[in-house]
Motif scaffolding. Structure first.
Motif, PDB file in Angstrom:
ATOM      1  N   PHE A   1      47.519  33.662  43.074  1.00 31.21           N
ATOM      2  CA  PHE A   1      48.058  32.677  42.404  1.00 31.21           C
ATOM      3  C   PHE A   1      49.638  32.933  42.144  1.00 31.21           C
ATOM      4  N   SER A   2      50.534  31.835  42.538  1.00 32.40           N
ATOM      5  CA  SER A   2      52.081  32.355  42.406  1.00 32.40           C
ATOM      6  C   SER A   2      52.527  32.918  40.783  1.00 32.40           C
ATOM      7  N   GLN A   3      51.807  32.476  40.072  1.00 31.64           N
ATOM      8  CA  GLN A   3      52.366  32.711  38.650  1.00 31.64           C
ATOM      9  C   GLN A   3      51.907  34.101  38.207  1.00 31.64           C
ATOM     10  N   PRO A   4      53.110  34.916  38.006  1.00 31.22           N
ATOM     11  CA  PRO A   4      52.802  36.367  37.705  1.00 31.22           C
ATOM     12  C   PRO A   4      51.751  36.375  36.336  1.00 31.22           C
ATOM     13  N   GLY A   5      50.995  37.674  36.629  1.00 29.91           N
ATOM     14  CA  GLY A   5      49.929  37.914  35.672  1.00 29.91           C
ATOM     15  C   GLY A   5      48.617  37.390  35.861  1.00 29.91           C
ATOM     16  N   SER A   6      48.237  36.549  37.111  1.00 27.04           N
ATOM     17  CA  SER A   6      46.995  36.012  37.365  1.00 27.04           C
ATOM     18  C   SER A   6      45.848  37.089  37.153  1.00 27.04           C
ATOM     19  N   THR A   7      46.090  38.227  37.892  1.00 28.60           N
ATOM     20  CA  THR A   7      45.054  39.266  37.450  1.00 28.60           C
ATOM     21  C   THR A   7      45.213  40.081  36.463  1.00 28.60           C
ATOM     22  N   ARG A   8      44.257  40.196  35.717  1.00 29.78           N
ATOM     23  CA  ARG A   8      44.327  40.810  34.391  1.00 29.78           C
ATOM     24  C   ARG A   8      43.416  42.210  34.158  1.00 29.78           C
ATOM     25  N   ASP A   9      42.288  42.005  34.679  1.00 28.59           N
ATOM     26  CA  ASP A   9      41.212  43.039  34.764  1.00 28.59           C
ATOM     27  C   ASP A   9      41.337  43.785  35.870  1.00 28.59           C
ATOM     28  N   LEU A  10      40.471  45.077  35.849  1.00 34.08           N
ATOM     29  CA  LEU A  10      40.731  46.108  37.198  1.00 34.08           C
ATOM     30  C   LEU A  10      39.312  45.431  38.175  1.00 34.08           C
ATOM     31  N   ILE A  11      39.810  44.681  39.205  1.00 33.23           N
ATOM     32  CA  ILE A  11      38.934  44.203  40.311  1.00 33.23           C
ATOM     33  C   ILE A  11      38.478  45.304  41.214  1.00 33.23           C
ATOM     34  N   LYS A  12      37.086  45.705  41.188  1.00 34.91           N
ATOM     35  CA  LYS A  12      36.684  46.700  42.058  1.00 34.91           C
ATOM     36  C   LYS A  12      35.703  46.505  43.048  1.00 34.91           C
ATOM     37  N   GLU A  13      35.921  46.594  44.349  1.00 33.69           N
ATOM     38  CA  GLU A  13      35.028  46.292  45.428  1.00 33.69           C
ATOM     39  C   GLU A  13      34.662  47.412  46.512  1.00 33.69           C
ATOM     40  N   ASP A  14      33.827  47.358  47.026  1.00 34.99           N
ATOM     41  CA  ASP A  14      33.495  48.413  48.162  1.00 34.99           C
ATOM     42  C   ASP A  14      34.472  48.146  49.461  1.00 34.99           C
ATOM     43  N   LEU A  15      34.958  48.989  49.927  1.00 34.00           N
ATOM     44  CA  LEU A  15      35.754  49.005  50.960  1.00 34.00           C
ATOM     45  C   LEU A  15      35.397  49.968  52.391  1.00 34.00           C
ATOM     46  N   ILE A  16      35.406  49.315  53.461  1.00 33.16           N
ATOM     47  CA  ILE A  16      34.675  50.310  54.607  1.00 33.16           C
ATOM     48  C   ILE A  16      35.671  50.419  55.668  1.00 33.16           C
ATOM     49  N   ILE A  17      36.335  51.562  55.809  1.00 35.56           N
ATOM     50  CA  ILE A  17      37.327  52.011  56.976  1.00 35.56           C
ATOM     51  C   ILE A  17      36.557  53.049  57.938  1.00 35.56           C
ATOM     52  N   ASN A  18      36.588  52.624  59.071  1.00 34.15           N
ATOM     53  CA  ASN A  18      36.037  54.024  59.965  1.00 34.15           C
ATOM     54  C   ASN A  18      34.779  54.442  59.455  1.00 34.15           C
ATOM     55  N   ASP A  19      33.918  53.611  59.194  1.00 30.52           N
ATOM     56  CA  ASP A  19      32.638  53.789  58.905  1.00 30.52           C
ATOM     57  C   ASP A  19      32.416  54.675  57.713  1.00 30.52           C
ATOM     58  N   LYS A  20      33.276  54.583  56.876  1.00 34.88           N
ATOM     59  CA  LYS A  20      33.474  55.345  55.660  1.00 34.88           C
ATOM     60  C   LYS A  20      33.481  54.347  54.344  1.00 34.88           C
ATOM     61  N   ASN A  21      32.724  55.157  53.232  1.00 32.81           N
ATOM     62  CA  ASN A  21      32.826  54.075  52.052  1.00 32.81           C
ATOM     63  C   ASN A  21      34.099  54.610  51.217  1.00 32.81           C
TER      64      ASN A  21
END
Length: 439
Positions: A31-51
């Motif tokens: 969202f264009s309004q500053p401060g839209s994200t407040r918490d730490l959003i954590k997700e799995d990321l895969i690059i070159n078959d690595k977690n």
């Protein structure tokens, strides 16, 4: 150990957009309004078959107001825990004082980082690049996250930074319970997720509406993993007064739909409300396992603090989910938190239960015969046979002499009886009826 990569920067530099691009899905609210994200959003990321674990953080802001201060504290925490930091800069706005402060912290903690200049998508942005060299950084990755420009270079950098990493892709499998934590604003959802994780994952504030994104956290207890999702508080539509809250609510609903089990938090100081009833209807509609956590139990006067009586009254107020498992907790003081895991394990096992079809048919035929079964055109309801749908852990089909006209009260009676007979605690049963002509 899976490396932790965090995206850190000032408000509105494009952290959530970059986060979503790297994941190839819309997870964080953009969202264009500053401060839209407040918490730490954590997700799995895969690059070159690595977690990897990828974290989207709130904007680092020197504003002394309530939320910026809390956000800043969490950013400092995640910087200390990170194995690699994506230090995101805004090519459109140019170098700012907060950029210098963030870099100073990263260097103080002696963290590995990659400096990324975002929004390099038109001439004016390119003109601002030279001033970033005042930071003493020799090399930058230039991207336009919104337009997916040069993201491959950043992915390549991340992959090269962990060449020696032995972290093959892990299969999550169906054995990991997916648990959504829902409830009205300020019921204690974020405090509960922090107590379950035994660390500060979500920002906790007395101001309703603090949580905006769905906050995912994977927690390991012994040999068992759990996925928890802390959601934004679900309000009545008339109370949703801005676009950010609209998207937050939509994602909370989506979290319920994708979960196996839902923990509905009820504030013991107020009891179930009309909004709690609507949330319970949504849980029932989606056929989810359900735990009702009656929070702030430490504030209940001792003379009325009878868990059995309180639970019965709660279930009477929420008849659609009167099969729920209930528990009195204090998320703030971590009271009965470990018991929640026990309930999750029980319900998750029940969700996968395969009912013995022969026993089910014998039980139902005897039950219908003894009960005051409905009558249609002079015919008393008769069961031919029942079966459990393949792949649907709690879905049963009953083939009867007539399917239409069976009262809801009788359907609920059948459902309750099955749950009690086969000890299916905390699980909704989807019982469907079909007319069969075979005699």
């Amino acid at each position: 150990m899976i490396p932790l990569i965090s995206i850190v920067g000032r408000p509105n530099v494009g952290k959530s957009t970059l986060f979503n691009r790297l994941l190839n899905k819309k997870q964080s609210i953009v969202f264009s309004q500053p401060g839209s994200t407040r918490d730490l959003i954590k997700e799995d990321l895969i690059i070159n078959d690595k977690n990897f674990f990828l974290v989207d953080s709130g904007g680092f802001d020197n504003d002394k107001n309530h939320y910026p201060t809390l956000i800043k504290e969490k950013i400092l925490e995640i910087i200390k825990k990170s194995n690699l930091i994506i230090f995101l800069l805004d090519g459109k706005a140019g170098l700012q004082n907060e950029d210098r402060e963030i870099l100073k912290i990263i260097r103080k903690e002696k963290k590995r980082y990659v400096a990324v200049i975002n929004k390099i998508d038109y001439k004016k942005s390119s003109e601002n690049i030279p001033e970033f060299y005042k930071l003493g950084i020799k090399q930058f990755v230039q991207i336009a996250a919104e337009h997916d420009r040069n993201l491959s270079t950043l992915r390549e950098y991340i992959g090269d930074s962990f060449k020696s990493l032995d972290s093959p892709i892990e299969e999550s499998g169906d054995f990991i319970p997916k648990v959504a934590i829902v409830g009205k604003p300020n019921a204690g959802k974020s405090t509960l997720i922090n107590s379950l994780a035994k660390e500060k994952i979500s920002i906790v504030s007395e101001i309703p509406g603090t949580t905006r994104d769905t906050v995912n956290v994977k927690i390991n207890r012994g040999s068992q993993d759990y996925f928890f999702v802390d959601t934004a508080g679900l309000r009545r539509k008339s109370k949703i007064n801005n676009d950010i809250e609209y998207y937050s609510t939509s994602r909370a609903v989506n979290a319920i739909e994708k979960s196996d089990i839902v923990i509905l938090i009820i504030d013991s100081q107020y009891g179930p409300s009309k909004q709690d009833s609507k949330i319970s209807s949504l849980i029932k509609k989606n056929n989810k396992g359900i735990i009702i956590a009656i929070n702030k139990a430490d504030l209940i006067p001792s003379d009325i603090k009878n868990e059995k009586n309180i639970s019965e009254k709660i279930l009477e107020s929420l008849p659609e989910i009167n099969y729920a498992q209930t528990i009195l907790i204090s998320a703030l003081k971590s009271k009965n938190i470990n018991k929640i895991y026990t309930l999750i394990d029980t319900i998750h096992k029940n969700l996968k239960m395969k009912i013995n079809i022969n026993k089910l048919n014998k039980f139902l035929k005897a039950l219908i015969e003894k009960s005051t079964a409905p009558v249609n055109k002079g015919r008393k309801l008769k069961l031919y046979y029942a079966t459990q749908t393949t792949g649907a852990h709690s879905s049963l089909i009953l083939f009867v002499n007539f399917a239409k006209g069976i009262p809801n009260t009788y359907k609920k009676f059948i459902e309750r009886s099955i749950r009690k007979e086969f000890d299916i605690a905390g699980v909704s049963l989807r019982v469907r009826y079909r007319t069969s002509r075979a005699e």
